[in-house]
Design a protein around this motif. Structure first.
Motif, short mmCIF file in Angstrom:
data_model
loop_
_atom_site.label_atom_id
_atom_site.label_comp_id
_atom_site.label_asym_id
_atom_site.label_seq_id
_atom_site.Cartn_x
_atom_site.Cartn_y
_atom_site.Cartn_z
N ALA A 195 0.85 -1.19 0.00
CA ALA A 195 0.00 0.00 0.00
C ALA A 195 0.88 1.24 0.00
O ALA A 195 2.10 1.14 0.18
CB ALA A 195 -0.89 0.01 1.24
N HIS A 196 0.26 2.38 -0.18
CA HIS A 196 1.02 3.63 -0.13
C HIS A 196 0.85 4.29 1.24
O HIS A 196 1.78 4.36 2.02
CB HIS A 196 0.56 4.57 -1.24
N SER A 197 -0.38 4.71 1.57
CA SER A 197 -0.56 5.43 2.84
C SER A 197 -1.64 4.84 3.75
O SER A 197 -1.73 5.22 4.91
CB SER A 197 -0.88 6.90 2.56
N ASN A 198 -2.43 3.92 3.24
CA ASN A 198 -3.52 3.38 4.07
C ASN A 198 -3.01 2.22 4.94
O ASN A 198 -3.30 1.05 4.71
CB ASN A 198 -4.68 2.93 3.17
N ALA A 199 -2.26 2.62 5.99
CA ALA A 199 -1.63 1.62 6.86
C ALA A 199 -2.68 0.78 7.59
O ALA A 199 -2.52 -0.44 7.76
CB ALA A 199 -0.71 2.31 7.86
N ASP A 200 -3.76 1.41 8.02
CA ASP A 200 -4.78 0.67 8.80
C ASP A 200 -5.37 -0.47 7.98
O ASP A 200 -5.50 -1.60 8.46
CB ASP A 200 -5.91 1.62 9.24
N GLN B 146 4.38 1.84 12.44
CA GLN B 146 2.99 1.49 12.74
C GLN B 146 2.65 0.09 12.22
O GLN B 146 2.06 -0.72 12.94
CB GLN B 146 2.05 2.53 12.10
N VAL B 147 3.05 -0.18 10.98
CA VAL B 147 2.73 -1.48 10.37
C VAL B 147 3.54 -2.59 11.05
O VAL B 147 3.00 -3.64 11.41
CB VAL B 147 3.00 -1.45 8.84
N ARG B 148 4.82 -2.34 11.24
CA ARG B 148 5.68 -3.35 11.88
C ARG B 148 5.15 -3.72 13.28
O ARG B 148 5.01 -4.89 13.62
CB ARG B 148 7.11 -2.81 12.00
N GLU C 251 3.05 -11.72 14.19
CA GLU C 251 2.73 -12.57 13.03
C GLU C 251 4.03 -12.98 12.34
O GLU C 251 5.04 -12.30 12.46
CB GLU C 251 1.87 -11.78 12.02
N ASP C 252 3.93 -14.04 11.57
CA ASP C 252 5.10 -14.47 10.80
C ASP C 252 5.05 -13.78 9.42
O ASP C 252 4.87 -14.42 8.39
CB ASP C 252 5.05 -16.00 10.65
N ILE C 253 5.14 -12.44 9.45
CA ILE C 253 5.00 -11.63 8.23
C ILE C 253 6.15 -10.63 8.20
O ILE C 253 6.38 -9.92 9.17
CB ILE C 253 3.66 -10.86 8.22
N LYS C 254 6.86 -10.58 7.07
CA LYS C 254 7.94 -9.59 6.95
C LYS C 254 7.35 -8.25 6.52
O LYS C 254 6.47 -8.21 5.67
CB LYS C 254 8.98 -10.04 5.93
N VAL C 255 7.85 -7.17 7.13
CA VAL C 255 7.34 -5.84 6.81
C VAL C 255 8.49 -4.99 6.26
O VAL C 255 9.56 -4.92 6.88
CB VAL C 255 6.75 -5.16 8.07
N TYR C 256 8.25 -4.38 5.10
CA TYR C 256 9.24 -3.47 4.52
C TYR C 256 8.56 -2.15 4.18
O TYR C 256 7.33 -2.07 4.09
CB TYR C 256 9.84 -4.05 3.23
N ALA C 257 9.39 -1.12 3.96
CA ALA C 257 8.84 0.19 3.60
C ALA C 257 9.66 0.84 2.50
O ALA C 257 10.85 0.53 2.33
CB ALA C 257 8.80 1.10 4.83
N GLY C 258 9.01 1.73 1.75
CA GLY C 258 9.71 2.53 0.75
C GLY C 258 9.50 2.03 -0.67
O GLY C 258 9.14 0.87 -0.90
#
Ligand code: NDP
Ligand code: MG
Length: 382
Positions: A35-40, A64-66, A72-79
């Motif tokens: 997503a771009h900005s809709n973190a929720d 916020q997302v991390r 959870e077993d989910i990798k979070v990246y940004a950018g």
């Protein structure tokens, strides 16, 4: 099982694609959402679908997302760079490009370079760099499956016809909320009026493009590259009911059309599931509910954006890239109430006249053209 990455999972196409994936757990596995900005919403989707990777393009929303997904077993990246990397993952078979605008170009190129199949919703990518994208796809043996309903219709009509030359294609257009109006009546139309599309519920940018007929102009250019057509083989007809999604005419004069209720889930599912037609419970079309299907000529004088798109296609080179960048700036200015509806065409026309023309652009030329056209368009907004 196809393993899918959705770029733009929080948008109109993205959320409908998630419904399709949810309804077909034996066919699809969700690997990546972005997503771009809709973190929720991204967080809610991650918790519901448990993909392996999520990306939030806005880096300030990373924590916020991390934090929300830390158990959870989910990798979070940004950018933006993370978008380019996740499409290359070995666990991804197909990338659905459902983000809006020029920002889709780079990740689409990276996905094709990595040999991923593409389900293409992000039409701006083909408008900006159709030649580069289709040549790269051919070189890498990558298929591009259209998600846009008109192009999906044509693709469906072409099944079993791949050795039969196309005489022409006819793209249908709803005409949008301002069909039949004249320029004087369009001068003062509001954002709220332009955002009320008669047949489709879509993201804001494409809804404004539909009201100005720029969407059909972008689709003409998209069709040229997807189906390898000459400019004179692509026609547009206004069909306000949006039941016939587009048509192909072959060299014997026969015309094939694809019909259905206006619902993007069908073309999304066809692109993801190709070559299979997966069973669905989408509402069925009934001819008796639509005793009249009607057709009109598009009004190119009033809806100048369609004419400008034809001109850009005719001139080729980086001209469609200029058209697209100026349009993106003009639409977002219109959505901020900074320019009027008709001024959007003035901005685009001026950029097409002033930004340097390049006949055979490289990737870097597209990047420079996009930047220059945006700057010029922004000056015209002020
Ligand atoms: P939306 O505006 O509803 O969604 C856009 C998506 O892209 C959102 O997930 C948004 O994230 C994300 N996004 C926006 N900007 C960026 C960026 N700079 N970097 C990364 N991600 C970004 O658009 P639609 O779903 O309506 O349209 C998506 C594409 O599909 C467009 O190219 C459109 O032309 C095409 N299309 C759409 C149709 C439809 O029915 N909606 C029909 C045919 C084609 P966030 O919300 O988190 O900010
Ligand atoms: Mg369309």
């Amino acid at each position: 099982m196809k393993r899918i990455a959705i770029l733009g999972s929080t948008g109109s196409i993205g959320t409908q694609a998630l419904e399709v994936i949810k309804a077909n757990p034996d066919s699809f596995e969700l690997e990546v959402i972005t997503a771009h900005s809709n973190a929720d919403l991204l967080i809610a989707q991650a918790l519901a679908f448990k993909p392996n990777v999520v990306v939030i393009a806005r880096e300030d929303l990373y924590e916020q997302v991390r934090d929300a997904l830390q158990h959870e077993d989910i990798k979070v990246y940004a950018g933006a760079n993370a978008l380019n990397s996740v499409v290359e993952m070995s666990t991804v078979d197909m990338v659905l490009t459902a983000m809006v605008g020029y920002a889709g170009l780079q990740p689409t190129i990276r996905a094709i370079q990595a040999g991923k199949q593409i389900a293409l919703a992000n039409k701006e990518t083909l408008v900006v760099a159709g030649q580069l994208i289709t040549e790269l796809a051919r070189e890498k043996g990558v298929n591009i499956y259209p998600v846009d309903s008109e192009h999906s219709a044509i693709f469906q009509c072409l099944a079993g016809e791949f050795h039969n030359p196309i005489e022409k294609i006819i793209l249908t257009a709803s005409g949008g909320p301002f069909r039949g109006r004249k320029a004087e009546e369009l001068r003062l139309v509001t954002k709220a009026q332009a955002l009320k599309h008669p047949n489709w519920d879509m993201g804001a940018k494409i809804t404004i493009d539909s009201a100005s007929l720029m969407n059909k102009g972008l689709e003409v250019i998209e069709a040229k590259w997807l189906f390898g057509l000459r400019n004179d083989q692509i026609e547009v007809v206004v069909h306000p009911q949006s039941i016939i999604h587009s048509l192909v005419q072959f060299e014997d004069g026969s015309i094939k059309a694809q019909l259905g209720l206006p619902d993007m889930k069908l073309p999304i599912q066809y692109a993801l599931g190709y070559p299979q037609r997966l069973k669905s419970d989408f509402p069925r079309f009934n001819f008796l509910d639509y005793p009249q299907l009607t057709f009109e000529q598009p009004d190119l004088k009033t809806f100048r954006n369609l004419q400008l798109a034809y001109n850009a296609m005719e001139q080729g080179g980086n001209m469609p890239c200029i058209l697209n960048a100026a349009n993106e700036v003009a639409v977002s200015a219109f959505l901020r109430d900074e320019v009027g509806f008709l001024e959007m065409s003035d901005i685009i026309e001026s950029c097409m006249a002033k930004v340097m023309y390049i006949a055979n652009p490289s990737y870097n030329d597209y990047v420079d053209t996009d930047r220059e056209a945006r700057l010029r368009a922004l000056e015209l907004v002020k």
